[in-house]
Design an enzyme around this catalytic site. Structure first.
Site, PDB file in Angstrom:
ATOM      1  NE  ARG A  37     -12.762  59.130 -73.891  1.00 40.55           N
ATOM      2  CZ  ARG A  37     -12.002  58.352 -73.146  1.00 40.55           C
ATOM      3  NH1 ARG A  37     -11.038  58.866 -72.436  1.00 40.55           N
ATOM      4  NH2 ARG A  37     -12.225  57.060 -73.094  1.00 40.55           N
ATOM      5  CE  LYS A 205      -0.804  40.943 -74.143  1.00 40.07           C
ATOM      6  NZ  LYS A 205      -0.451  41.444 -72.809  1.00 40.07           N
ATOM      7  N   GLY A 358     -11.691  52.684 -77.627  1.00 40.85           N
ATOM      8  CA  GLY A 358     -10.286  52.287 -77.728  1.00 40.85           C
ATOM      9  C   GLY A 358      -9.845  52.121 -79.168  1.00 40.85           C
ATOM     10  N   GLY A 381     -12.289  50.540 -71.973  1.00 43.73           N
ATOM     11  CA  GLY A 381     -12.510  49.606 -70.869  1.00 43.73           C
ATOM     12  C   GLY A 381     -13.973  49.526 -70.473  1.00 43.73           C
TER      13      GLY A 381
HETATM   14  P1  AMP Z   1      -6.488  45.683 -78.517  1.00 40.78           P
HETATM   15  O1  AMP Z   1      -6.052  46.873 -77.725  1.00 40.78           O
HETATM   16  O2  AMP Z   1      -6.338  44.383 -77.815  1.00 40.78           O
HETATM   17  O3  AMP Z   1      -7.853  45.863 -79.158  1.00 40.78           O
HETATM   18  O4  AMP Z   1      -5.442  45.557 -79.705  1.00 40.78           O
HETATM   19  C1  AMP Z   1      -5.324  46.527 -80.710  1.00 40.78           C
HETATM   20  C2  AMP Z   1      -3.969  46.387 -81.331  1.00 40.78           C
HETATM   21  O5  AMP Z   1      -3.821  45.086 -81.813  1.00 40.78           O
HETATM   22  C3  AMP Z   1      -3.745  47.318 -82.507  1.00 40.78           C
HETATM   23  O6  AMP Z   1      -2.736  48.229 -82.176  1.00 40.78           O
HETATM   24  C4  AMP Z   1      -3.300  46.385 -83.619  1.00 40.78           C
HETATM   25  O7  AMP Z   1      -2.187  46.871 -84.335  1.00 40.78           O
HETATM   26  C5  AMP Z   1      -2.908  45.136 -82.869  1.00 40.78           C
HETATM   27  N1  AMP Z   1      -3.019  43.925 -83.706  1.00 40.78           N
HETATM   28  C6  AMP Z   1      -4.085  43.490 -84.372  1.00 40.78           C
HETATM   29  N2  AMP Z   1      -3.773  42.388 -85.087  1.00 40.78           N
HETATM   30  C7  AMP Z   1      -2.472  42.129 -84.855  1.00 40.78           C
HETATM   31  C8  AMP Z   1      -1.562  41.114 -85.306  1.00 40.78           C
HETATM   32  N3  AMP Z   1      -1.962  40.165 -86.156  1.00 40.78           N
HETATM   33  N4  AMP Z   1      -0.290  41.144 -84.848  1.00 40.78           N
HETATM   34  C9  AMP Z   1       0.098  42.134 -83.995  1.00 40.78           C
HETATM   35  N5  AMP Z   1      -0.706  43.094 -83.525  1.00 40.78           N
HETATM   36  C10 AMP Z   1      -1.978  43.103 -83.961  1.00 40.78           C
END
Ligand code: AMP
Length: 401
Positions: A37, A205, A358, A381
């Site tokens: 950054r 999620k 991110g 974000g």
């Molecule tokens: P996000 O911040 O929503 O983009 O999520 C990223 C995180 O999701 C990373 O730390 C990954 O380790 C986690 N992730 C991705 N796939 C899985 C999975 N199948 N089970 C648990 N965590 C996951």
């Protein structure tokens, strides 16, 4: 509406207040672990000082309480690193827009750089309701530049109230090179995509990405789903998800997205799962929706990786947000790696490829693909909000070109 650029500003002998996003990761000793950054803000800073201007930089770092100085959140290490990168001494003020900031800004030579202390040490930063704080910053400089892409979705005082106050004083407020570049990729390239336009969405999620999925389904040719969020779709289709991360309260919503998406929405056909969250656990590759009891899906399977890679290699534009699996824990980085490799190949063949900030940016950096894609966003974000189709008030407030 295009915004006036820092390139169109005459900074000679002027003091220019630049809102940057120097919210860099640090280890327990305070050492900066990733200075991307800071490096990404260098073109704007150099453009000001190389033309004889004085650059006064302000940023937040972490989440201090907003009740004054806290050593753990000081921008001192950032000022030191910036000085190393620029090859000149960089001064640091002990406050943000107070007496020390004004004294040090007044003492800056042409071509000098000053970093103000963390904007979030001031309670007026988050709430934007402290007129004397805003006024102190507005009077500090002759012009304002927003180069803080990672914070553009937050209307905190240094992002919004300060440029508004400076414009009232007849001072220019313009956009910096980093924000310009981010908007060019995340908005313009998406508004007029080279087709096929493929989105890849993963991560934890569904609930975090509902608005993104909805918007991208309306503009993309294909939306590939990976990560844990795929398992909520599997539940919606009546499949078995074992102990995988799922959001049962989002099943109805997943059904709606499946109906809306039709053939555009592409789900994994197989899953790499394990009986514990560990590299040494018992592992299995199963068909999607057939995860046994006691097993957890941790990555897309090899067949999914192959199908997704084929779709990505043929794309004209790719937008990627969220890893395909737990990329931090090999071998569950395989799906994310296969996708990164295909995105790099598509880029080499002329596709425009954009990685959201991110975790996706971290994955691409960690796997060594950052230099083989068109653009890696500096904002998590903020890039998500752009992919949702939102515009930023913090940019709207700047002078039109
Ligand atoms: P996000 O911040 O929503 O983009 O999520 C990223 C995180 O999701 C990373 O730390 C990954 O380790 C986690 N992730 C991705 N796939 C899985 C999975 N199948 N089970 C648990 N965590 C996951």
């Amino acid at each position: 509406m295009a915004k006036k650029s820092v390139a169109a500003l005459d900074p000679h002998a002027k003091t220019v207040l630049v809102r940057v996003d120097f919210n860099v990761p640090q280890d327990d000793s305070g050492a900066i672990t990733d200075d991307r950054r800071i490096r990404m803000a260098l073109p704007t800073i150099r453009s000001i000082i190389d033309r004889g201007g004085k650059a006064v930089l302000m940023s937040h770092l972490g989440r201090p309480a907003g009740k004054g100085f806290e050593q753990a959140y000081s921008l001192a290490p950032v000022a030191t690193r910036l000085g190393d990168l620029l090859g000149i001494p960089v001064a640091l003020a002990s406050d943000t827009g107070g007496a020390d900031a004004h004294a040090k800004a007044a003492a800056l030579p042409a071509g000098g750089v000053l970093v103000l202390e963390n904007v979030r040490f001031n309670k007026g930063e988050k709430k934007g309701d402290d007129a004397s704080y805003v006024d102190g910053l507005a009077r500090l400089a002759d012009a304002y530049v927003n180069d803080a892409f990672g914070t553009c979705h937050r209307t905190e005082a240094s992002m919004h109230a300060v440029p508004v106050a400076m414009k009232k004083l007849g001072k220019p407020a313009v956009v910096g090179f980093l924000v310009e570049k981010e908007i060019q990729y995340l908005s313009d390239a998406i508004a007029r995509p080279k087709r096929p336009f493929v989105a890849i969405l993963g991560g934890k999620k569904v609930s975090d990405k509902i608005a993104v999925i909805t918007n991208l389904l309306s503009i993309c040719d294909r939306v590939l789903i990976g990560g844990a969020m795929a398992y909520t779709f599997v539940l919606a289709q009546g499949g078995k998800t074992g102990t995988s991360l799922v959001e049962p309260d989002k099943v109805e919503l997943a059904k709606e997205l499946l109906a809306k998406g039709g053939d555009k929405l592409v789900l994994p056909v197989d899953t790499h799962c394990a009986d514990a969250f560990s590299a040494t656990a018992n592992k299995l590759v199963v068909k999607a929706g057939q995860i046994p009891d006691g097993f957890e899906g941790l990555d897309v399977g090899p067949e999914t990786a192959r199908i997704y890679a084929d779709i990505i290699r043929a794309a004209g534009t790719v937008v990627w947000n969220g890893p395909m699996g737990v990329f931090e824990l090999p071998p569950f980085d395989a799906g994310t790696k296969a996708v990164a490799d295909a995105v790099a190949e598509a880029t080499a063949k002329g596709a425009v490829t954009i990685i959201g900030g991110g975790d996706s940016a971290a994955a691409v950096e960690q796997l060594g693909y950052a230099d083989r894609v068109s653009h890696v966003s500096t904002g998590g974000g903020a890039s998500l909000e752009m992919l949702e189709g939102k515009a930023f008030d913090t940019v709207a407030v700047l002078d039109d070109a």
